[in-house]
Design a protein around this motif. Structure first.
Motif, short mmCIF file in Angstrom:
data_model
loop_
_atom_site.label_atom_id
_atom_site.label_comp_id
_atom_site.label_asym_id
_atom_site.label_seq_id
_atom_site.Cartn_x
_atom_site.Cartn_y
_atom_site.Cartn_z
N UNK A 110 -1.09 10.08 1.87
CA UNK A 110 -2.30 9.85 2.67
C UNK A 110 -3.29 10.99 2.54
N UNK A 111 -4.55 10.64 2.74
CA UNK A 111 -5.64 11.61 2.83
C UNK A 111 -6.14 11.53 4.27
N UNK A 112 -5.91 12.58 5.04
CA UNK A 112 -6.13 12.50 6.48
C UNK A 112 -7.29 13.38 6.93
N UNK A 113 -8.08 12.84 7.86
CA UNK A 113 -9.20 13.60 8.39
C UNK A 113 -9.27 13.45 9.90
N UNK A 114 -9.49 14.56 10.59
CA UNK A 114 -9.73 14.51 12.02
C UNK A 114 -11.17 14.00 12.19
N UNK A 115 -11.33 12.81 12.76
CA UNK A 115 -12.68 12.27 12.96
C UNK A 115 -13.45 13.14 13.93
N UNK A 116 -14.71 13.45 13.58
CA UNK A 116 -15.49 14.36 14.43
C UNK A 116 -16.79 13.72 14.86
N UNK A 117 -17.04 13.75 16.17
CA UNK A 117 -18.29 13.23 16.72
C UNK A 117 -18.99 14.40 17.40
N UNK A 118 -20.25 14.63 16.99
CA UNK A 118 -20.96 15.82 17.47
C UNK A 118 -21.71 15.60 18.76
N UNK A 119 -21.64 14.39 19.31
CA UNK A 119 -22.46 14.07 20.47
C UNK A 119 -21.76 14.23 21.80
N UNK A 120 -20.46 14.35 21.79
CA UNK A 120 -19.78 14.42 23.10
C UNK A 120 -19.22 15.81 23.38
N UNK A 121 -18.56 15.92 24.53
CA UNK A 121 -18.10 17.25 24.97
C UNK A 121 -16.95 17.79 24.10
N UNK A 162 0.85 -1.19 0.00
CA UNK A 162 0.00 0.00 0.00
C UNK A 162 0.89 1.24 0.00
N UNK A 163 0.61 2.15 -0.93
CA UNK A 163 1.41 3.38 -1.01
C UNK A 163 0.62 4.59 -0.52
N UNK A 164 -0.72 4.46 -0.49
CA UNK A 164 -1.57 5.60 -0.13
C UNK A 164 -2.76 5.11 0.67
N UNK A 165 -3.14 5.87 1.71
CA UNK A 165 -4.31 5.46 2.48
C UNK A 165 -5.12 6.67 2.94
N UNK A 166 -6.41 6.43 3.17
CA UNK A 166 -7.28 7.47 3.72
C UNK A 166 -7.56 7.12 5.16
N UNK A 167 -7.32 8.06 6.05
CA UNK A 167 -7.39 7.81 7.48
C UNK A 167 -8.35 8.78 8.13
N UNK A 168 -9.09 8.27 9.11
CA UNK A 168 -9.92 9.15 9.92
C UNK A 168 -9.65 8.82 11.37
N UNK A 169 -9.06 9.76 12.11
CA UNK A 169 -8.77 9.50 13.52
C UNK A 169 -8.62 10.82 14.28
N UNK A 170 -7.81 10.84 15.32
CA UNK A 170 -7.59 12.10 16.05
C UNK A 170 -6.11 12.21 16.38
N UNK A 171 -5.70 13.34 16.99
CA UNK A 171 -4.27 13.68 17.10
C UNK A 171 -3.64 13.58 15.72
#
Ligand SMILES: [Zn+2]
Length: 430
Positions: free
Chosen positions: A142-153, A118-127
């Motif tokens: 890589x294609x990176x995204x800060x995973x977002x949850x709207x239900x918590x603090x 694998x040379x490229x990946x799409x990631x969704x996480x935090x930090x």
């Protein structure tokens, strides 16, 4: 830097079945500048030559959906339904993760991905800055995204962190990193929150990476609350007007499929995670027939439990065949296309990667065919999908740089990465 790969078989993935025997690929400053048979231009002198005798050179594999740092949670919780797995096992442990864990977990994932082509990946996480750092060091794309949850603090914090991350990291690592927005899913991002996410995506002019229609319970919950399917809901919200990576899309109506097509959504199909969590079988054959662009992903190692795209290709093909009771669906070439150029298209990177063609960036892998299980070579691409294993990947090149050669990873110290991940996880569960 001028790099020449010669005497190899090139599987271009540019035209159906196109395979060049006794071929060469010339790379200059990360760009593919020549592809052909026989000898390269005599006027072009390489700084480095890789002899590709007995290997097939093809585009690197593109993992369209994962959570790399979850490699730390590999085999931490297995054999549970998605919601119980998430709510009782994964989320509580993830709440304890520090930047250091995420950095070490992502490096472990990067090492595994490089070693399986694998040379490229799409990631969704935090930090995500730590994910970005690990990607930069590993030399991957890589294609990176800060995973977002709207239900918590942390909902508003996630928005602020997303903006900061995208501003700092979009285009980083010499252009190998793309940053997008990562609203986790419609059931974790209520409409007022999704509205804020979309406003920010518009302001920053970036795409979206989201989980959609993964389980029946998700579909039922959204139907009860909004009298719509998850696809209808996000479509009405305007999510799909952005370039969208839609992970899973397991439970779809015919009208959902029409929407995905009309909005040109890229679907990330994760067959092994869907099987392991018993989420269901995504109607990939139907999506492909409708002309929807589909890539393949592994999802996180906690629900797979590896990041091996070669294995994932085979699972994708076999699962559609058994689901449709039709052995002709998703033939080997089509699956390979999904894992390369199709995946690149899902990630909006097909102008840069996905094929071995002049003008593309050199994200390439060399697969060693001198293995008993890859001979004879009636159809090389079918051997790769149905018979190859991760360790057949000999050399990996990303953006023109050799990141693995003869199975030795050049960018990361293998022993150090494994030790780093293990000590991080020890501290986590102690
Ligand atoms: Zn996921």
């Amino acid at each position: 830097m001028k790099l020449l790969i010669k005497n190899c078989t090139v599987l271009t993935m540019a035209k159906k079945g196109e395979m060049l025997e006794n071929a060469y690929v010339a790379i200059e400053d990360g760009n593919i500048v020549q592809v052909g048979q026989g000898e390269s231009d005599t006027g072009w002198v390489a700084d480095r030559v890789i002899d590709g005798a007995g290997v097939v050179c093809m585009p690197g594999l593109v993992n369209t959906h994962t959570h790399a740092a979850m490699s730390l949670l590999r085999s931490y919780a297995d054999d549970l339904p998605l919601m119980e797995w998430l709510q009782e096992k994964i989320w509580p442990l993830e709440a304890k993760l520090t930047t250091d864990h995420v950095y070490n977990g992502t490096k472990l994932a990067a090492l595994e991905m490089i070693k399986s082509g694998t040379t490229c990946f799409a990631d969704q996480y935090f930090f995500m800055s730590d994910v970005g750092k690990a990607v930069e060091e590993a030399g991957m794309r890589a294609v990176l995204a800060r995973g977002m949850i709207g239900l918590n603090q942390n909902a508003d914090l996630a928005l602020a962190e997303s903006e900061e991350f995208i501003t700092e990291w979009n285009g980083a690592a010499k252009g190998r990193i793309t940053a997008v927005m990562g609203p986790h899913a419609p059931y974790t991002c209520p409409p007022p929150y999704m509205e804020k996410v979309l406003k920010l995506a518009e302001k920053l002019n970036v795409g979206i990476h989201i989980h959609l229609a993964e389980t029946k319970s998700e579909v039922n919950q959204i139907r009860d609350e909004y009298q719509k399917t998850p696809i209808e809901l996000v479509s009405d919200q305007g999510v799909l007007d952005f370039p969208t990576i839609a992970a899973h899309c397991v439970h779809l109506t015919d009208s959902d499929i029409d929407i995905l097509k009309a909005k040109n959504v890229g679907v990330a199909h994760n067959p092994e995670s869907n099987m392991k969590l018993a989420s269901g079988i995504a109607p990939i054959n139907k999506l492909l027939q409708a002309g929807i662009n589909v890539g393949i992903g592994t999802d996180g190692a906690a629900s797979n439990n590896n990041l091996d795209m070669i294995e994932e290709m085979r699972s994708a093909a076999l699962l559609q065949k058994v689901a449709t009771e039709d052995p002709t669906v998703m033939d080997a070439y089509q699956v390979l296309q999904m894992a390369t150029v199709g995946g690149a298209k899902v990630l909006n990177l097909d102008d840069k990667i996905g094929t071995v063609e002049v003008g593309k960036r050199a994200d390439l892998i060399l697969i060693d065919l001198n293995k008993p299980h890859l001979q004879p070579k009636h159809k090389v691409y079918a051997n790769i999908v149905y018979a190859a294993i991760a360790s057949d990947v000999d050399t990996v090149i990303v953006d023109g740089e050799v990141v693995m050669e003869s199975r030795e990873v050049k960018t990361l110290d293998e022993a150090e990465v494994i030790e780093g991940a293990n000590s991080a996880v020890k501290e986590l569960v102690d």
